[in-house]
Design an enzyme around this catalytic site. Structure first.
Site, PDB file in Angstrom:
ATOM      1  N   ARG A 281       0.818  -1.220   0.000  1.00 46.03           N
ATOM      2  CA  ARG A 281       0.000   0.000   0.000  1.00 46.03           C
ATOM      3  C   ARG A 281       0.851   1.269   0.000  1.00 46.03           C
ATOM      4  O   ARG A 281       0.465   2.298   0.563  1.00 46.03           O
ATOM      5  CB  ARG A 281      -0.936   0.011   1.212  1.00 46.03           C
ATOM      6  CG  ARG A 281      -1.957  -1.112   1.232  1.00 46.03           C
ATOM      7  CD  ARG A 281      -2.931  -0.987   0.082  1.00 46.03           C
ATOM      8  NE  ARG A 281      -3.999  -1.970   0.158  1.00 46.03           N
ATOM      9  CZ  ARG A 281      -5.014  -2.030  -0.698  1.00 46.03           C
ATOM     10  NH1 ARG A 281      -5.072  -1.177  -1.705  1.00 46.03           N
ATOM     11  NH2 ARG A 281      -5.935  -2.955  -0.575  1.00 46.03           N
ATOM     12  N   GLY A 283       1.673   2.886  -2.735  1.00 49.99           N
ATOM     13  CA  GLY A 283       1.343   3.680  -3.916  1.00 49.99           C
ATOM     14  C   GLY A 283       2.061   3.240  -5.173  1.00 49.99           C
ATOM     15  O   GLY A 283       2.103   3.976  -6.164  1.00 49.99           O
ATOM     16  N   SER A 285       1.438   0.834  -7.530  1.00 51.12           N
ATOM     17  CA  SER A 285       0.629   0.657  -8.739  1.00 51.12           C
ATOM     18  C   SER A 285       0.130   1.985  -9.276  1.00 51.12           C
ATOM     19  O   SER A 285       0.163   2.238 -10.488  1.00 51.12           O
ATOM     20  CB  SER A 285      -0.554  -0.278  -8.453  1.00 51.12           C
ATOM     21  OG  SER A 285      -0.106  -1.576  -8.135  1.00 51.12           O
ATOM     22  N   HIS A 320      -8.358  -1.262  -9.146  1.00 58.59           N
ATOM     23  CA  HIS A 320      -7.320  -0.915 -10.117  1.00 58.59           C
ATOM     24  C   HIS A 320      -7.925  -0.646 -11.490  1.00 58.59           C
ATOM     25  O   HIS A 320      -7.519   0.285 -12.188  1.00 58.59           O
ATOM     26  CB  HIS A 320      -6.294  -2.044 -10.221  1.00 58.59           C
ATOM     27  CG  HIS A 320      -5.325  -2.068  -9.087  1.00 58.59           C
ATOM     28  ND1 HIS A 320      -3.984  -2.321  -9.272  1.00 58.59           N
ATOM     29  CD2 HIS A 320      -5.486  -1.868  -7.762  1.00 58.59           C
ATOM     30  CE1 HIS A 320      -3.359  -2.272  -8.099  1.00 58.59           C
ATOM     31  NE2 HIS A 320      -4.257  -2.020  -7.175  1.00 58.59           N
TER      32      HIS A 320
END
Length: 443
Positions: A281, A283, A285, A320
């Site tokens: 988590r 960041g 992606s 996503h």
């Protein structure tokens, strides 16, 4: 021809240290800082000598000791800080240096050079041509001025290898008659200022996005920008939109924003391999997606393959998917090497951790500990990554920075992913570490 971009920002940099606009705050949050625009060509020619040049060179591990010629566009302080000549004179044994620029540049430099300093000066005007130790330089006009028309210029540089660049900072939009000077130039790289974003009304001696688009289109019509030309926006200021949106806007013109410290190999394919890694988590992606956000068509590879019957995973996939443009193609495939070898569009691989887990599953290596087949897959992936001729971004996890896993399979995965990450990083043009949502370029 190797060009090291020492700075890609406007006179006040980006972010402006006194400003709290959305664009400056976004740049601070990302850790994307752009100093005054300057570049180094093959360690031999310095393009502009602003106040940030020496500090930028130190920050990026660049030596200026081999510089023999300094091409200065004009005498504004972000392009000319002549005190640097004094600091250079303090180094024993400094070899000869030539300062080239309009008359007011030379006038500003003379007081900073001692009588025994091996520094010489050459005054130039638009229309002149120079030979500089294997480099051919043409002096072009700029629609910009310090005090009077003609006291700012641009430079067209051809290297010993035949590669050619245009250094076009600072300038407003050219009149049509000037484009004959670059007709059929077919530059390998164009560095073109884009200072004011959508505030092109602030100065007719600088470009905003509309003027940038106009200049690029006119240079394409003149044959100065061709299919292979890498177009890089420099002299970027905080009137621009935040960087993710700016990438999208510039991509519409076939351009991209410059970044301090990057190295451009003129004439090589602009395809780049970028590796983004970090903790859970952090960041990763989102940042990887933003790096390719300016491309209408991207192949998004869900590298772990499909997972059926896992509600949590399905929620993450849906999240996503909502972030990505509808024009992107999603491929759920663990044969990432095959995707890279056949790709004709930019590729985003997310992520190598799930890919590695899937390959270990496929070969039953969790139970046996026999990793020969898995490592053969890794070697195949590395070969495809190294030879891929489209832009590609890969995401991975850093799982070795916490506690030691209490299972044999956990330790196996940690060790193999650490090796894979190191190997991918070694073959990448850029490595980004995400920490608490902020990107840090580490290679």
């Amino acid at each position: 021809m190797k060009i090291t971009l020492l700075g890609a920002g406007a006179a006040d940099g980006w972010p402006n240290p006194f400003c709290h606009c959305d664009s400056c705050e976004d740049a601070r949050r990302r850790g994307e800082h752009r100093g005054q625009t300057a570049a180094l060509v093959d360690d031999a020619i310095l393009l502009d000598l602003g106040a940030d040049v020496m500090g930028s060179a130190v920050r990026h591990g660049v030596s200026l000791s081999a510089v023999r010629h300094v091409l200065v566009t004009h005498a504004h302080s972000d392009h000319l800080a002549p005190a640097a000549l004094l600091y250079r004179s303090w180094i024993p044994g400094s070899r000869g240096l030539e300062i080239i620029g309009p008359a007011n540049v030379i006038e500003a430099c003379r007081p900073w050079v001692g009588p025994d300093d091996p520094v010489r000066f050459r005054t130039v005007e638009a229309g002149e041509a120079l030979s500089l130790g294997g480099y051919e330089v043409r002096v072009l006009p700029a629609r910009h001025r310090v005090f009077r028309p003609g006291d700012a210029v641009l430079y067209d540089v051809t290297g010993p290898d035949g590669r050619r660049l245009l250094w076009a900072t600072d300038t407003g939009a050219w009149p049509q008659s000037w484009f004959s000077a670059v007709a059929d130039a077919a530059y390998d790289a164009v560095f073109l200022e884009e200072t004011f974003g959508d505030r092109g009304d602030l100065s007719d001696g600088h470009l905003g996005l509309a003027g940038f688009e106009e200049m690029v289109a006119a240079m394409r019509r003149a044959g100065a920008i061709v299919g292979r030309t890498e177009v890089i926006a420099v002299h970027l200021g905080h009137h621009n939109p935040p960087i993710a949106r700016l990438r999208q806007r510039l991509a519409q013109f076939g351009a991209r924003p410059g970044r301090d410290g990057e190295i451009i190999e003129a004439g090589r394919s602009p395809a780049r391999r970028v590796f983004v890694t970090g903790g859970a988590r952090s960041g990763k992606s989102r940042h990887a997606e933003e790096m390719l956000a300016g491309n209408a068509e991207v192949v998004y590879v869900a590298a772990g393959g499909p997972r059926h019957g896992d509600p949590d995973w399905e929620v993450r996939v849906a999240e996503h998917t909502r972030r990505r443009p509808a024009s992107w193609t999603t491929v759920e495939d663990t044969d990432v090497a095959a995707v890279l070898r056949t790709a004709s569009r930019p590729v985003l691989v997310d992520c190598l951790g799930t890919w590695l887990a899937a390959r270990i599953d496929h070969h039953g290596a969790w139970e046996t500990g026999d990793l020969d087949a898995v490592r053969a897959d890794v070697a195949d992936l590395l070969d495809a990554w190294r030879t891929c001729d489209v832009p590609v971004v890969a995401v991975s996890n850093e799982v070795g920075s916490g506690i030691v896993p209490d299972t044999a399979s956990g330790r196996l995965f940690r060790d193999e992913l650490g090796r894979l990450n190191a190997q991918i990083a070694a073959l990448s043009d850029e490595v980004v570490l995400m920490v608490a949502g902020r990107p840090m370029t580490i290679g």
